[in-house]
Design an enzyme around this catalytic site. Structure first.
Site: not given
Length: 534
Positions: A177, A320, A428, A433
């Protein structure tokens, strides 16, 4: 001991699906428009062939196997086959720009890279910068040069490979990420976490999946475990329909032709599909349930689905969190609620399923009340929530397991969570992202730029798009076009700001940091010129 204690392994998912749901279909619509059909039984055998082929290439337990691929049956096989040899499948996001791709593949020390032919130009550009990758394998094309063929490799095996001995806490998957600062971070999933996540996902108040379900995951397999769908579908033997293209007509045709009942994706895809439906008059077929995540679902979209008797559920999560953190569910008094009350409920981010805990805290880490009015930093913990990033020196969660999500939220008395802001300076767009800090840092290198700040502004299709606020150096001759041109090879193309706005000064905190909160407030109602002209 009074009960048996078999470990929770991803291989048990595919073994179950291949044994108990052997004839249930897996459909792949490829990039060239062709459609192939397999079954859970065939996927189970191909997974063992895959494991045998990788073993012959020297891949062993703990090694990382990377994929650069869209959604299709071969990609599914690699998920289960790599698990069976004890490997770690690293799903790489091809939307990242080259510098990030090189970093994460090298950081993971991937030994194999399987890729779709459409991504051959990326592989050709980067392969000399990937010293750990020993084997490049084409997923969907014959061998060429030193690029091996997936089909030829597994076709040479008999499918009788015996899974290696594994512990349920062994790693099985890896996804990076980008976050907001620094290099991308790796999230290392375990067999145990993925199996518990899969069992949770099929529940009625989560994805509500069964053997009768026909699931079209629009969310890509390289994005946050494809929301866990490939694992959850195996637990119940649901039919999977994959598409390597997110073209609206392709997806609508698959929904009708394959009898799709469930789908999951970001709002952007549905905006395009609605436009196609309105133009052609095509309906929803058997579609009954849609999961929306990645970014906030527009109220108008929720209303349209609900008026057309499609059950829509909002989901929230992160790489996550494997990724399910919360899921919109119908409360016990749903039937007594008005239509507007139902839409209000669906528009929120939902409740955590069993196993996940949420709380909100203030800046001093004091726990805040769940009163539906008080906002705080959102924290989460549970059996499929990250403890430590891959190869990091310190835990990402505190000593009690609480992971700070970077979001600001409030929690209603009935447990429904609602995101109110983002603590991290990210934008976003279309479910992906964009780091405002990285965009700003890149812009500061442009000739004539003294200072820059990036903020997200409303966009009806992409949810948010970046605008870049620039203070010129004294006497500098700089234009929007020159800045955009400079950024062209510094960041991903979809990160490029929709507008560059020149300002005399930017607000700062007492310590000299950009006052992002004020900028977001100042531009919260800003309308892009491209929209104003439309």
């Amino acid at each position: 001991m009074s009960m048996q204690g078999q470990p929770l392994l991803v291989t048990s998912l595919i073994d179950h699906a291949a044994r108990e749901h052997a004839s249930r279909e897996i459909v792949s619509r490829w990039a060239d428009g062709s459609v192939t059909r397999s079954t859970w039984g065939e996927v189970g055998k191909d997974a063992r062939r895959f494991a045998a082929a990788m073993t012959k290439l020297g891949i062993a337990k703990g090694d990382r196997i990377a994929t650069l691929a869209m959604n299709h049956g071969h990609h599914l096989v690699s998920w289960y086959g790599s698990a069976g040899l004890g490997g770690v499948l690293h799903t790489v996001n091809p939307r990242l720009f080259d510098e990030q791709l090189v970093y994460i593949i090298n950081h993971a020390a991937d030994r194999v890279l399987l890729f779709d032919a459409m991504f051959l130009p990326i592989v050709e550009r980067l392969r000399d910068q990937l010293p750990t990758v020993e084997h490049f394998i084409l997923f969907d094309a014959p061998a060429q040069g030193d690029y091996k063929s997936y089909r030829e490799l597994i076709g040479a095996e008999d499918g009788r490979f015996q899974w290696v001995d594994l512990d349920e806490r062994d790693p099985v998957g890896l996804c990076y990420t980008s976050g907001t600062t620094g290099n991308p971070k790796g999230v290392l999933y375990e067999h145990r976490s993925n199996v518990i996540h899969a069992i949770t996902e099929i529940q009625p108040d989560v994805f509500d999946m069964s053997n009768r379900s026909v699931v079209l995951p629009i969310v890509p397999m390289f994005h946050a475990n494809s929301w866990g769908i490939p694992f959850a579908a195996a637990t119940v033997g649901a039919k999977l329909v994959f598409s390597a293209s997110n073209d609206a007509q392709v997806l609508c045709d698959l929904i009708h032709n394959e009898g799709v009942t469930h789908s999951a994706g970001v709002p952007t895809v549905w905006i395009a599909m609605f436009a196609h439906m309105d133009k052609t008059g095509i309906g929803y077929g058997k579609l009954a349930r849609v999961i929306i995540g990645g970014s906030a679902c527009p109220r108008a979209m929720i209303e349209r689905f609900m008026k057309d008797d499609i059950e829509v559920a909002h989901a929230w999560g992160m790489t996550e969190t494997s990724p399910i953190g919360t899921m919109g569910k119908r409360p016990w008094n749903w039937d007594a609620m008005s239509f507007d009350e139902k839409v209000d409920n669906v528009a929120k981010q939902g409740c955590p399923p069993f196993g996940v805990e949420l709380r909100i805290v203030d800046d001093e880490d004091q726990i805040l009340p769940r009163d539906g009015e008080t906002s705080g930093r959102l924290q989460i913990r549970g059996p499929w929530i990250i403890q430590r990033y891959y190869r990091a020196d310190e835990d990402a969660a505190d000593e009690d397991g609480w992971f700070d999500t970077g979001d600001v939220a409030l929690i209603h008395p009935d447990g429904v969570m609602q995101i109110t802001d983002r603590a991290k300076d990210v934008i976003k767009s279309g479910g992906e992202w964009i780091s405002s800090i990285e965009l700003e840092n890149a812009a500061l290198g442009a000739p004539g730029v003294q200072e820059a700040a990036a903020v997200g502004v409303y966009h009806p299709k992409w949810d948010e798009r970046p605008v870049l606020l620039v203070v010129k150096k004294p006497g500098a001759d700089v234009s929007e076009a020159s800045i955009t041109a400079y950024l062209g090879d510094k960041i991903a193309k979809w990160w490029l700001p929709d507008e560059v706005i020149f300002v005399d000064a930017l607000p700062h905190t007492a310590t000299g940091k950009l006052l992002k909160r004020q900028l977001r407030e100042d531009y919260k109602d800003y309308r892009l010129k491209s929209l104003a002209a439309a």
